[in-house]
Design a protein around this motif. Structure first.
Motif, PDB file in Angstrom:
ATOM      1  N   UNK A  60      34.762  40.592  36.540  1.00 44.39           N
ATOM      2  CA  UNK A  60      35.514  40.482  37.802  1.00 44.39           C
ATOM      3  C   UNK A  60      35.675  39.041  38.283  1.00 44.39           C
ATOM      4  N   UNK A  61      34.642  38.227  38.156  1.00 41.22           N
ATOM      5  CA  UNK A  61      34.771  36.822  38.551  1.00 41.22           C
ATOM      6  C   UNK A  61      35.738  36.082  37.633  1.00 41.22           C
ATOM      7  N   UNK A  62      35.733  36.426  36.345  1.00 39.21           N
ATOM      8  CA  UNK A  62      36.669  35.796  35.428  1.00 39.21           C
ATOM      9  C   UNK A  62      38.110  36.087  35.808  1.00 39.21           C
ATOM     10  N   UNK A  63      38.398  37.340  36.159  1.00 41.08           N
ATOM     11  CA  UNK A  63      39.742  37.713  36.600  1.00 41.08           C
ATOM     12  C   UNK A  63      40.104  36.958  37.880  1.00 41.08           C
ATOM     13  N   UNK A  64      39.158  36.877  38.811  1.00 41.54           N
ATOM     14  CA  UNK A  64      39.406  36.181  40.078  1.00 41.54           C
ATOM     15  C   UNK A  64      39.679  34.696  39.835  1.00 41.54           C
ATOM     16  N   UNK A  65      38.903  34.077  38.936  1.00 45.07           N
ATOM     17  CA  UNK A  65      39.098  32.650  38.649  1.00 45.07           C
ATOM     18  C   UNK A  65      40.463  32.393  38.035  1.00 45.07           C
ATOM     19  N   UNK A  66      40.903  33.271  37.143  1.00 43.45           N
ATOM     20  CA  UNK A  66      42.214  33.089  36.534  1.00 43.45           C
ATOM     21  C   UNK A  66      43.346  33.232  37.551  1.00 43.45           C
ATOM     22  N   UNK A  67      43.129  34.041  38.572  1.00 41.18           N
ATOM     23  CA  UNK A  67      44.178  34.257  39.574  1.00 41.18           C
ATOM     24  C   UNK A  67      44.133  33.238  40.706  1.00 41.18           C
ATOM     25  N   UNK A  69      41.835  30.295  40.812  1.00 37.67           N
ATOM     26  CA  UNK A  69      41.376  28.955  40.483  1.00 37.67           C
ATOM     27  C   UNK A  69      39.864  28.814  40.542  1.00 37.67           C
ATOM     28  N   UNK A  70      39.349  27.792  39.816  1.00 30.68           N
ATOM     29  CA  UNK A  70      37.902  27.635  39.702  1.00 30.68           C
ATOM     30  C   UNK A  70      37.244  27.079  40.966  1.00 30.68           C
ATOM     31  N   UNK A  71      37.950  26.252  41.739  1.00 29.70           N
ATOM     32  CA  UNK A  71      37.320  25.686  42.932  1.00 29.70           C
ATOM     33  C   UNK A  71      36.956  26.778  43.930  1.00 29.70           C
ATOM     34  N   UNK A  72      37.905  27.648  44.256  1.00 28.90           N
ATOM     35  CA  UNK A  72      37.614  28.722  45.212  1.00 28.90           C
ATOM     36  C   UNK A  72      36.553  29.658  44.659  1.00 28.90           C
ATOM     37  N   UNK A  73      36.648  29.963  43.364  1.00 27.87           N
ATOM     38  CA  UNK A  73      35.695  30.888  42.743  1.00 27.87           C
ATOM     39  C   UNK A  73      34.272  30.358  42.824  1.00 27.87           C
ATOM     40  N   UNK A  74      34.059  29.114  42.389  1.00 29.09           N
ATOM     41  CA  UNK A  74      32.697  28.569  42.376  1.00 29.09           C
ATOM     42  C   UNK A  74      32.182  28.268  43.781  1.00 29.09           C
ATOM     43  N   UNK A 179      35.314  18.230  45.371  1.00 30.62           N
ATOM     44  CA  UNK A 179      35.668  17.373  44.242  1.00 30.62           C
ATOM     45  C   UNK A 179      36.457  18.046  43.121  1.00 30.62           C
ATOM     46  N   UNK A 180      36.442  19.350  43.051  1.00 34.58           N
ATOM     47  CA  UNK A 180      37.079  20.030  41.926  1.00 34.58           C
ATOM     48  C   UNK A 180      38.490  20.469  42.305  1.00 34.58           C
ATOM     49  N   UNK A 181      39.429  20.183  41.430  1.00 36.21           N
ATOM     50  CA  UNK A 181      40.791  20.703  41.587  1.00 36.21           C
ATOM     51  C   UNK A 181      41.349  21.054  40.207  1.00 36.21           C
ATOM     52  N   UNK A 182      42.436  21.796  40.194  1.00 38.88           N
ATOM     53  CA  UNK A 182      43.081  22.158  38.944  1.00 38.88           C
ATOM     54  C   UNK A 182      44.023  21.044  38.504  1.00 38.88           C
TER      55      UNK A 182
END
Length: 392
Positions: A60-67, A69-74, A179-182
């Motif tokens: 579920x987190x993988x799906x959320x990250x793909x939709x 982005x990693x900054x919001x997910x982490x 600090x993290x962006x796509x």
């Protein structure tokens, strides 16, 4: 320094802090047992709650990250994990168990999202090294926690130890948010993740990874007891264990560079699997040998069993269509966590009821089975945008 290395450093830091929870907490098992008035099996269940939560939430987190982005997910995952760790400090054994389950559920966000960040910012030519850095953060985070956390728990108490973990986790979540962006033009996924999870090659890779975790966790769970049973002091055996982990951590970087140079992840993975199998067979044969001979084989075999993870994670991300690497990585990681939850008990049971040699042969058989699953295989599809992107 290119911005992509900043992203890698933050992702590796998040990975290391996450490892501090799911791999480092066993270092304070005696203090947890005393603080919560638990039996040893109950402490095992308490610590297992983290791995259970992680395994449940990875995809579920993988799906959320793909939709999203990693900054919001982490960031969400880090803040949630910090809150759960703080709850452990404030509660009884039941609340602690639920809170550690929650820490695993939230902490799983890092496994998929930090891998997606590497896939997004690094091209195929240096992605193996980058993923090796990320993966090396796991044993280093666990080792640092094992060195520091017991002292805090003994001198200040278990609640303070968890407050410390919560504080570091929250700090890393803040660093991610700031600090993290796509990368420019990054692809966000749609709603067809089910197709990725049914991909035959990803399923085979995930199963092979789960099998390779069997020798990995057999080595880490049994090295110290095995050497102790052969007359080595616990302290000396722990030093040997530490050396093997350090060599294995360095090996994660080395095999990442190797895979970049040959532009192939699975080729090196298959070689490592077979050499690893030979190593475990030698350990089984040397069961009655002098301890120095046993150590001389155990250290490189354990290092090999530790060093391969980055290759499998990178291949999983490269198998996915552009923008869906987090889901693929989460799938591959789920198999690892399931195997990691089962292997220590299984290896220990075989060692006690059949013998040390039988446990080592079981590890060798699992490595050979993984090698068979990976044949034949083609890696690094040149036409995939996932493999051609280069961002600095």
């Amino acid at each position: 320094m290119g911005y992509r290395w900043v992203v890698l450093c933050i992702g590796a830091l998040a990975q290391g802090v996450n490892a501090a929870v799911f791999l480092g907490l066993p270092a304070i098992s005696p203090q947890l047992q005393q603080h919560f008035s638990l039996t040893l099996p109950q402490v095992g269940l308490l610590l297992g709650a983290v791995n259970l939560g992680t395994m449940i939430a990875l995809v579920p987190w993988g799906v959320f990250a793909d939709r999203r982005g990693e900054r919001l997910t982490m960031t969400i995952g880090g803040v949630g994990a910090a809150a759960c760790l703080l709850a452990v400090a404030l509660g009884n054994a039941w609340l602690a168990g639920l809170a550690l389950l929650g820490a695993g559920l939230f902490g799983a966000s890092v496994n998929a999202a930090s891998g997606r960040a590497v896939m997004s910012w690094f091209s195929a030519g240096n992605r193996g090294l980058a993923m090796g850095v990320r993966q090396t953060a796991t044993p280093l985070g666990a080792a640092l926690t094992a060195a520091v956390l017991p002292g805090i728990a003994i001198s200040q108490g278990v609640p303070v130890a968890f407050v410390a973990l919560a504080s570091v986790t929250a700090f890393v979540a803040l660093a991610v948010a700031l600090l993290v962006r796509e990368p420019p033009g990054a692809t966000r996924a749609g709603s067809d993740h089910g197709l990725i999870l049914k991909d035959p090659k990803l399923l085979r890779l995930s199963l092979a990874s789960g099998l390779l975790v069997v020798p990995q966790f057999t080595a880490t769970a049994l090295l110290v007891p095995l050497l102790s049973a052969h007359g080595m002091t616990v302290t000396a055996a722990a030093v040997v264990f530490g050396i093997a982990q350090v060599v294995g951590g360095a090996g994660r970087l080395a095999v990442g560079v190797w895979s970049d140079r040959v532009r192939n992840r699975v080729g090196p993975l298959k070689i490592i699997a077979m050499v690893m199998a030979v190593g475990f067979v030698l350990v089984a044969v040397l069961d009655e040998a002098p301890v120095p001979a046993l150590v001389a084989v155990l250290v490189p075999t354990t290092a090999l069993a530790v060093c391969w993870n980055g290759l499998a994670v990178t291949e999983a991300g490269e198998l996915a269509p552009d923008g869906r690497s987090a889901t693929a990585i989460a799938m591959q990681n789920s198999a690892n966590y399931l195997s990691a939850a089962i292997t220590p008990f299984l290896a220990g049971f075989v060692a006690v009821h059949v013998g040390w040699s039988a446990a080592m042969v079981l590890a060798a058989v699992a490595a050979v089975a993984a090698r068979v699953l990976l044949q034949p295989w083609r890696s690094l599809r040149a036409s995939s945008p996932q493999n051609s992107r280069s961002v600095s």
